[in-house]
Design a protein around this motif. Structure first.
Motif, PDB file in Angstrom:
ATOM      1  N   ILE A  62      31.688   7.830  11.670  1.00 57.69           N
ATOM      2  CA  ILE A  62      32.771   8.031  12.616  1.00 57.69           C
ATOM      3  C   ILE A  62      33.830   8.905  11.952  1.00 57.69           C
ATOM      4  O   ILE A  62      34.288   8.620  10.850  1.00 57.69           O
ATOM      5  N   GLY A  63      34.201   9.979  12.629  1.00 57.20           N
ATOM      6  CA  GLY A  63      35.256  10.863  12.156  1.00 57.20           C
ATOM      7  C   GLY A  63      36.464  10.715  13.062  1.00 57.20           C
ATOM      8  O   GLY A  63      36.437   9.975  14.050  1.00 57.20           O
ATOM      9  N   ARG A  64      37.509  11.408  12.714  1.00 58.62           N
ATOM     10  CA  ARG A  64      38.726  11.325  13.508  1.00 58.62           C
ATOM     11  C   ARG A  64      39.278  12.729  13.704  1.00 58.62           C
ATOM     12  O   ARG A  64      39.389  13.497  12.760  1.00 58.62           O
ATOM     13  N   ASN A  65      39.613  13.051  14.953  1.00 56.90           N
ATOM     14  CA  ASN A  65      40.245  14.325  15.256  1.00 56.90           C
ATOM     15  C   ASN A  65      41.647  14.293  14.651  1.00 56.90           C
ATOM     16  O   ASN A  65      42.462  13.461  15.033  1.00 56.90           O
ATOM     17  N   PRO A  66      41.946  15.174  13.695  1.00 54.37           N
ATOM     18  CA  PRO A  66      43.243  15.102  13.024  1.00 54.37           C
ATOM     19  C   PRO A  66      44.432  15.400  13.941  1.00 54.37           C
ATOM     20  O   PRO A  66      45.536  14.947  13.692  1.00 54.37           O
ATOM     21  N   LYS A  67      44.180  16.128  15.010  1.00 58.16           N
ATOM     22  CA  LYS A  67      45.270  16.487  15.920  1.00 58.16           C
ATOM     23  C   LYS A  67      45.624  15.335  16.864  1.00 58.16           C
ATOM     24  O   LYS A  67      46.796  15.042  17.068  1.00 58.16           O
ATOM     25  N   THR A  68      44.582  14.693  17.409  1.00 62.34           N
ATOM     26  CA  THR A  68      44.823  13.655  18.417  1.00 62.34           C
ATOM     27  C   THR A  68      44.632  12.237  17.891  1.00 62.34           C
ATOM     28  O   THR A  68      45.096  11.282  18.505  1.00 62.34           O
ATOM     29  N   GLY A  69      43.911  12.096  16.771  1.00 61.74           N
ATOM     30  CA  GLY A  69      43.641  10.767  16.236  1.00 61.74           C
ATOM     31  C   GLY A  69      42.484  10.061  16.918  1.00 61.74           C
ATOM     32  O   GLY A  69      42.168   8.917  16.590  1.00 61.74           O
ATOM     33  N   VAL A  70      41.822  10.727  17.857  1.00 61.24           N
ATOM     34  CA  VAL A  70      40.710  10.127  18.588  1.00 61.24           C
ATOM     35  C   VAL A  70      39.482  10.061  17.678  1.00 61.24           C
ATOM     36  O   VAL A  70      39.148  11.034  16.998  1.00 61.24           O
ATOM     37  N   GLU A  71      38.809   8.900  17.669  1.00 58.41           N
ATOM     38  CA  GLU A  71      37.586   8.752  16.880  1.00 58.41           C
ATOM     39  C   GLU A  71      36.439   9.493  17.563  1.00 58.41           C
ATOM     40  O   GLU A  71      36.296   9.431  18.781  1.00 58.41           O
ATOM     41  N   VAL A  72      35.644  10.179  16.742  1.00 54.74           N
ATOM     42  CA  VAL A  72      34.527  10.980  17.238  1.00 54.74           C
ATOM     43  C   VAL A  72      33.308  10.680  16.373  1.00 54.74           C
ATOM     44  O   VAL A  72      33.407  10.684  15.145  1.00 54.74           O
ATOM     45  N   PRO A  73      32.141  10.399  16.993  1.00 51.77           N
ATOM     46  CA  PRO A  73      30.950  10.174  16.168  1.00 51.77           C
ATOM     47  C   PRO A  73      30.453  11.494  15.564  1.00 51.77           C
ATOM     48  O   PRO A  73      30.424  12.521  16.235  1.00 51.77           O
ATOM     49  N   ILE A  74      30.108  11.454  14.287  1.00 53.41           N
ATOM     50  CA  ILE A  74      29.515  12.609  13.616  1.00 53.41           C
ATOM     51  C   ILE A  74      28.037  12.288  13.431  1.00 53.41           C
ATOM     52  O   ILE A  74      27.683  11.280  12.808  1.00 53.41           O
ATOM     53  N   LEU A  75      27.178  13.114  13.984  1.00 50.66           N
ATOM     54  CA  LEU A  75      25.746  12.855  13.997  1.00 50.66           C
ATOM     55  C   LEU A  75      25.132  13.056  12.609  1.00 50.66           C
ATOM     56  O   LEU A  75      25.669  13.808  11.787  1.00 50.66           O
ATOM     57  N   PRO A  76      23.997  12.405  12.345  1.00 50.07           N
ATOM     58  CA  PRO A  76      23.306  12.620  11.073  1.00 50.07           C
ATOM     59  C   PRO A  76      22.913  14.088  10.928  1.00 50.07           C
ATOM     60  O   PRO A  76      22.610  14.762  11.919  1.00 50.07           O
ATOM     61  N   ARG A  77      22.942  14.566   9.690  1.00 46.00           N
ATOM     62  CA  ARG A  77      22.585  15.966   9.476  1.00 46.00           C
ATOM     63  C   ARG A  77      22.153  16.171   8.037  1.00 46.00           C
ATOM     64  O   ARG A  77      22.356  15.317   7.178  1.00 46.00           O
ATOM     65  N   ARG A  78      21.532  17.315   7.818  1.00 48.55           N
ATOM     66  CA  ARG A  78      21.124  17.704   6.467  1.00 48.55           C
ATOM     67  C   ARG A  78      22.117  18.746   5.974  1.00 48.55           C
ATOM     68  O   ARG A  78      22.489  19.647   6.712  1.00 48.55           O
ATOM     69  N   VAL A  79      22.546  18.599   4.719  1.00 50.01           N
ATOM     70  CA  VAL A  79      23.498  19.548   4.157  1.00 50.01           C
ATOM     71  C   VAL A  79      22.923  20.155   2.882  1.00 50.01           C
ATOM     72  O   VAL A  79      22.201  19.500   2.134  1.00 50.01           O
ATOM     73  N   LEU A  80      23.242  21.412   2.657  1.00 53.17           N
ATOM     74  CA  LEU A  80      22.801  22.110   1.459  1.00 53.17           C
ATOM     75  C   LEU A  80      23.791  21.830   0.340  1.00 53.17           C
ATOM     76  O   LEU A  80      25.008  21.941   0.528  1.00 53.17           O
ATOM     77  N   VAL A  81      23.269  21.473  -0.825  1.00 54.46           N
ATOM     78  CA  VAL A  81      24.103  21.150  -1.980  1.00 54.46           C
ATOM     79  C   VAL A  81      23.692  22.059  -3.135  1.00 54.46           C
ATOM     80  O   VAL A  81      22.500  22.266  -3.366  1.00 54.46           O
ATOM     81  N   PHE A  82      24.680  22.606  -3.836  1.00 54.27           N
ATOM     82  CA  PHE A  82      24.410  23.406  -5.026  1.00 54.27           C
ATOM     83  C   PHE A  82      25.070  22.733  -6.210  1.00 54.27           C
ATOM     84  O   PHE A  82      26.257  22.419  -6.170  1.00 54.27           O
TER      85      PHE A  82
END
Length: 104
Positions: A62-82
């Motif tokens: 769960i993330g939060r919109n910094p402007k409004t404070g509304v909680e938003v789900p962040i979906l699973p994802r793959r990220v590249l790491v170096f």
């Protein structure tokens, strides 16, 4: 701050290795395609003295919109790491580092 481009890399291969410009560009593209395919398949790519590229799975959160404070789900994802090698870290910081990662 400048950016290193594919064209600049291909030109460096041409100048230092002695292949034709077309062969240099083809070689660079082949290497980049192989690295991309390995990462897409979930494999790690280690370049000795440079670093390791890997793909990490991030879970749902769960993330939060910094402007409004509304909680938003962040979906699973793959990220590249170096992860840079000790040699690269030392080079960037102006230190002399052996290939085995120890300061000289």
């Amino acid at each position: 701050m400048s950016t290193v481009t594919r064209a600049q890399l291909a030109e460096t291969i041409y100048a230092q290795v002695g292949l034709s410009r077309n062969e240099s560009a083809d070689l660079l593209e082949a290497v980049l395609e192989r690295v991309s395919a390995a990462l897409e398949a979930g494999e790690s790519v280690k370049i000795s003295g440079f670093g390791t590229f890997s793909v990490r799975q991030k879970g749902r959160r769960i993330g939060r919109n910094p402007k409004t404070g509304v909680e938003v789900p962040i979906l699973p994802r793959r990220v590249l790491v170096f992860r840079p090698s000790q040699v690269l870290k030392g080079t960037v910081n102006g230190e002399v580092v052996d290939d085995d990662g120890e300061d000289s």
